[in-house]
Design a protein around this motif. Structure first.
Motif, PDB file in Angstrom:
ATOM      1  N   UNK A  94       0.852  -1.122  -0.054  1.00 44.69           N
ATOM      2  CA  UNK A  94      -0.021   0.082  -0.012  1.00 44.69           C
ATOM      3  C   UNK A  94       0.727   1.352   0.099  1.00 44.69           C
ATOM      4  N   UNK A  95       0.718   2.176  -0.741  1.00 40.25           N
ATOM      5  CA  UNK A  95       1.263   3.522  -0.851  1.00 40.25           C
ATOM      6  C   UNK A  95       0.568   4.765   0.208  1.00 40.25           C
ATOM      7  N   UNK A  96      -0.363   4.172   0.649  1.00 44.94           N
ATOM      8  CA  UNK A  96      -1.098   5.386   1.540  1.00 44.94           C
ATOM      9  C   UNK A  96      -0.393   5.429   3.045  1.00 44.94           C
ATOM     10  N   UNK A  97      -0.285   6.450   3.547  1.00 41.30           N
ATOM     11  CA  UNK A  97       0.288   6.566   4.929  1.00 41.30           C
ATOM     12  C   UNK A  97      -0.727   5.965   6.043  1.00 41.30           C
ATOM     13  N   UNK A  98      -0.255   5.097   7.008  1.00 42.99           N
ATOM     14  CA  UNK A  98      -0.956   4.486   7.976  1.00 42.99           C
ATOM     15  C   UNK A  98      -0.817   4.981   9.062  1.00 42.99           C
ATOM     16  N   UNK A  99      -1.845   5.741  10.018  1.00 46.90           N
ATOM     17  CA  UNK A  99      -1.828   6.410  11.099  1.00 46.90           C
ATOM     18  C   UNK A  99      -1.512   5.155  12.041  1.00 46.90           C
ATOM     19  N   UNK A 100      -0.576   5.601  12.942  1.00 51.90           N
ATOM     20  CA  UNK A 100      -0.014   4.668  14.025  1.00 51.90           C
ATOM     21  C   UNK A 100      -1.058   4.349  14.859  1.00 51.90           C
ATOM     22  N   UNK A 101      -2.009   5.192  15.195  1.00 49.81           N
ATOM     23  CA  UNK A 101      -3.216   4.864  16.253  1.00 49.81           C
ATOM     24  C   UNK A 101      -4.030   3.799  15.528  1.00 49.81           C
ATOM     25  N   UNK A 102      -4.091   3.580  14.349  1.00 45.17           N
ATOM     26  CA  UNK A 102      -5.016   2.529  14.057  1.00 45.17           C
ATOM     27  C   UNK A 102      -4.381   1.238  13.954  1.00 45.17           C
ATOM     28  N   UNK A 103      -2.980   1.013  14.200  1.00 47.09           N
ATOM     29  CA  UNK A 103      -2.337  -0.228  14.317  1.00 47.09           C
ATOM     30  C   UNK A 103      -2.253  -0.790  15.640  1.00 47.09           C
ATOM     31  N   UNK A 104      -2.621  -2.417  15.735  1.00 47.88           N
ATOM     32  CA  UNK A 104      -2.216  -2.958  16.970  1.00 47.88           C
ATOM     33  C   UNK A 104      -1.272  -3.848  16.769  1.00 47.88           C
ATOM     34  N   UNK A 105      -0.916  -4.416  15.627  1.00 48.69           N
ATOM     35  CA  UNK A 105       0.289  -5.491  15.799  1.00 48.69           C
ATOM     36  C   UNK A 105       0.561  -5.516  14.284  1.00 48.69           C
ATOM     37  N   UNK A 106       1.793  -6.305  13.907  1.00 50.87           N
ATOM     38  CA  UNK A 106       2.312  -6.618  12.717  1.00 50.87           C
ATOM     39  C   UNK A 106       2.779  -7.880  12.695  1.00 50.87           C
ATOM     40  N   UNK A 107       2.975  -8.562  11.403  1.00 50.62           N
ATOM     41  CA  UNK A 107       3.904  -9.574  11.090  1.00 50.62           C
ATOM     42  C   UNK A 107       4.588  -9.495   9.898  1.00 50.62           C
ATOM     43  N   UNK A 108       5.911  -9.963   9.975  1.00 48.75           N
ATOM     44  CA  UNK A 108       6.652  -9.991   8.656  1.00 48.75           C
ATOM     45  C   UNK A 108       6.306 -11.010   7.556  1.00 48.75           C
ATOM     46  N   UNK A 109       6.191 -10.852   6.519  1.00 46.78           N
ATOM     47  CA  UNK A 109       6.097 -11.680   5.372  1.00 46.78           C
ATOM     48  C   UNK A 109       7.229 -11.932   4.209  1.00 46.78           C
ATOM     49  N   UNK A 110       7.209 -12.997   3.687  1.00 45.64           N
ATOM     50  CA  UNK A 110       8.420 -13.194   2.938  1.00 45.64           C
ATOM     51  C   UNK A 110       8.568 -14.660   2.478  1.00 45.64           C
ATOM     52  N   UNK A 111       9.748 -14.919   1.844  1.00 42.41           N
ATOM     53  CA  UNK A 111       9.818 -16.214   1.126  1.00 42.41           C
ATOM     54  C   UNK A 111       9.768 -17.327   2.280  1.00 42.41           C
TER      55      UNK A 111
END
Length: 121
Positions: free
Chosen positions: A36-53
Motif C-alpha cells: 500500500x502506498x497510503x500512509x497508515x496512522x499509527x493509532x490504527x495499528x495494533x500489531x504486525x507480522x513480517x511476510x517473505x519467502x
C-alpha cells in the motif's frame, strides 16, 4: 469377497485424493501481492507480522493489523513503517515488563506468614 473389501478402500482413497486436490485441510498462506502506498496512522495499528519467502510468500512485506482487524500490506523498507514497528515492539515490551512486575509483587504479598487467630481463653 475380495471386491467387497477392495471397494470401500478405493472409495476412501478417492475421497482423500479429491480433498487434497481441492485444498481442504491445507494451510495456504494469505500473502500480500503489493504494498500500500497510503500512509497508515499509527493509532490504527495494533500489531504486525513480517511476510517473505520464509513464510511461503514471494513479496517481502509488513502486514499491519488494525484495531478493526483489517490487514494492510506495507513496505518493510519504508522508514515510517520501520518506526511504527519499533513503537509497537516498545509498547509490547512495556506491557510485558509491567505484567512481570505485577506478578512478582503479588507473589511477595501472598508469600508472607499467615495471621494466626487469637484464641479466647
Amino acid at each position: 469377497m475380495a471386491l467387497r473389501l477392495l471397494l470401500p478402500l478405493l472409495l476412501i482413497a478417492a475421497t482423500f485424493l479429491i480433498a487434497q486436490a481441492q485444498g481442504i485441510g491445507s494451510s495456504a498462506p494469505d500473502c500480500c501481492l503489493k504494498h500500500s502506498r497510503k500512509p497508515v496512522p499509527s493509532g490504527w495499528v495494533k500489531s504486525y507480522r513480517l511476510q517473505g519467502p520464509e513464510s511461503g510468500c514471494l513479496l517481502r512485506a509488513v502486514v499491519l493489523t488494525t484495531k478493526k482487524n483489517k490487514k494492510i500490506c506495507a513496505s518493510p523498507t519504508d522508514s515510517a513503517i520501520q518506526k511504527l514497528m519499533q513503537n509497537l515492539d516498545k509498547v509490547k515490551n512495556d506491557k510485558k515488563d509491567k505484567k512481570d512486575k505485577k506478578k512478582g509483587h503479588s507473589l511477595r504479598a501472598r508469600g508472607g506468614p499467615k495471621r494466626q487467630k487469637r484464641q479466647r481463653v
